[in-house]
Design a protein around this motif. Structure first.
Motif, PDB file in Angstrom:
ATOM      1  N   LEU A 153       0.824  -1.211   0.000  1.00  0.00           N
ATOM      2  CA  LEU A 153       0.000   0.000   0.000  1.00  0.00           C
ATOM      3  C   LEU A 153       0.856   1.258   0.000  1.00  0.00           C
ATOM      4  CD1 LEU A 153      -2.827  -0.902   2.543  1.00  0.00           C
ATOM      5  CD2 LEU A 153      -3.112  -0.508   0.096  1.00  0.00           C
ATOM      6  N   LYS A 154       1.958   1.238   0.742  1.00  0.00           N
ATOM      7  CA  LYS A 154       2.781   2.439   0.853  1.00  0.00           C
ATOM      8  C   LYS A 154       3.452   2.810  -0.468  1.00  0.00           C
ATOM      9  CE  LYS A 154       7.094   0.462   2.420  1.00  0.00           C
ATOM     10  NZ  LYS A 154       8.188   0.635   3.331  1.00  0.00           N
ATOM     11  N   ASP A 155       3.558   1.866  -1.394  1.00  0.00           N
ATOM     12  CA  ASP A 155       4.181   2.157  -2.683  1.00  0.00           C
ATOM     13  C   ASP A 155       3.191   2.746  -3.691  1.00  0.00           C
ATOM     14  OD1 ASP A 155       6.579   1.218  -1.695  1.00  0.00           O
ATOM     15  OD2 ASP A 155       6.315  -0.794  -2.541  1.00  0.00           O
TER      16      ASP A 155
ATOM     17  N   ILE B  40      -0.722   7.040   5.040  1.00  0.00           N
ATOM     18  CA  ILE B  40      -1.758   6.408   5.847  1.00  0.00           C
ATOM     19  C   ILE B  40      -2.745   5.698   4.927  1.00  0.00           C
ATOM     20  CG2 ILE B  40      -1.571   7.948   7.844  1.00  0.00           C
ATOM     21  CD1 ILE B  40      -3.949   9.534   6.737  1.00  0.00           C
ATOM     22  N   PHE B  41      -3.351   4.665   5.467  1.00  0.00           N
ATOM     23  CA  PHE B  41      -4.436   3.960   4.791  1.00  0.00           C
ATOM     24  C   PHE B  41      -5.708   4.323   5.531  1.00  0.00           C
ATOM     25  CE2 PHE B  41      -6.804  -0.171   4.020  1.00  0.00           C
ATOM     26  CZ  PHE B  41      -7.135   0.149   2.712  1.00  0.00           C
TER      27      PHE B  41
ATOM     28  N   THR C 255      -4.779   4.057   9.515  1.00  0.00           N
ATOM     29  CA  THR C 255      -3.628   3.220   9.846  1.00  0.00           C
ATOM     30  C   THR C 255      -2.392   3.821   9.197  1.00  0.00           C
ATOM     31  OG1 THR C 255      -4.992   1.226   9.959  1.00  0.00           O
ATOM     32  CG2 THR C 255      -2.621   0.904   9.686  1.00  0.00           C
ATOM     33  N   VAL C 256      -1.331   4.020   9.990  1.00  0.00           N
ATOM     34  CA  VAL C 256      -0.081   4.547   9.454  1.00  0.00           C
ATOM     35  C   VAL C 256       0.677   3.402   8.779  1.00  0.00           C
ATOM     36  CG1 VAL C 256       2.144   5.590  10.038  1.00  0.00           C
ATOM     37  CG2 VAL C 256       0.054   6.385  11.171  1.00  0.00           C
ATOM     38  N   ILE C 257       1.056   3.623   7.515  1.00  0.00           N
ATOM     39  CA  ILE C 257       1.801   2.604   6.776  1.00  0.00           C
ATOM     40  C   ILE C 257       3.243   3.051   6.503  1.00  0.00           C
ATOM     41  CG2 ILE C 257      -0.207   1.415   5.820  1.00  0.00           C
ATOM     42  CD1 ILE C 257       0.105   3.021   3.257  1.00  0.00           C
TER      43      ILE C 257
END
Length: 110
Positions: A16-18, A102-103, A61-63
């Motif tokens: 997700l962070k990418d 963040i998600f 949510t912090v990713i």
């Protein structure tokens, strides 16, 4: 065939962070429906998302990085892997203590 989740390829491993780069404040919508919104949001260090409210409960949510989230009068400092649930209609804001990604999942009534 209609995609229910957008901006991600089927049957491929991803992080997700990418999905977003850190530059100012940016967001990528994965789902945007009447009762469900899913986004990946990034903010560069020192950037803020000003106080606002949401029409549904919001799970953040912090990713990557660190975020300071103010919900009403409560301040939460979240790091990688940590989450907070923001109630519907609660005023809240976010500040990038470090650049963050963040998600966000928002669930609303039908």
């Amino acid at each position: 065939m209609e995609n229910y989740i957008n901006n991600i390829d089927y049957k491929k491993i991803f992080s997700l962070k990418d999905l977003v780069e850190i530059k100012d404040i940016s967001a990528l919508s994965l789902v945007d429906r009447k009762s469900l919104i899913m986004k990946v949001i990034s903010a560069d260090k020192g950037k803020e998302i000003p106080t606002h409210t949401s029409t549904g409960d919001v799970l953040v949510t912090v990713i990557e990085g660190k975020a300071k989230i103010t919900i009403e009068e409560n301040i939460f400092e979240l790091s990688l892997g940590e989450s907070v649930l923001i109630p519907k209609e609660a005023p809240h804001s976010l500040k990038a203590e470090e650049a963050f990604k963040i998600f966000v999942i928002q669930v609303k009534s039908e």
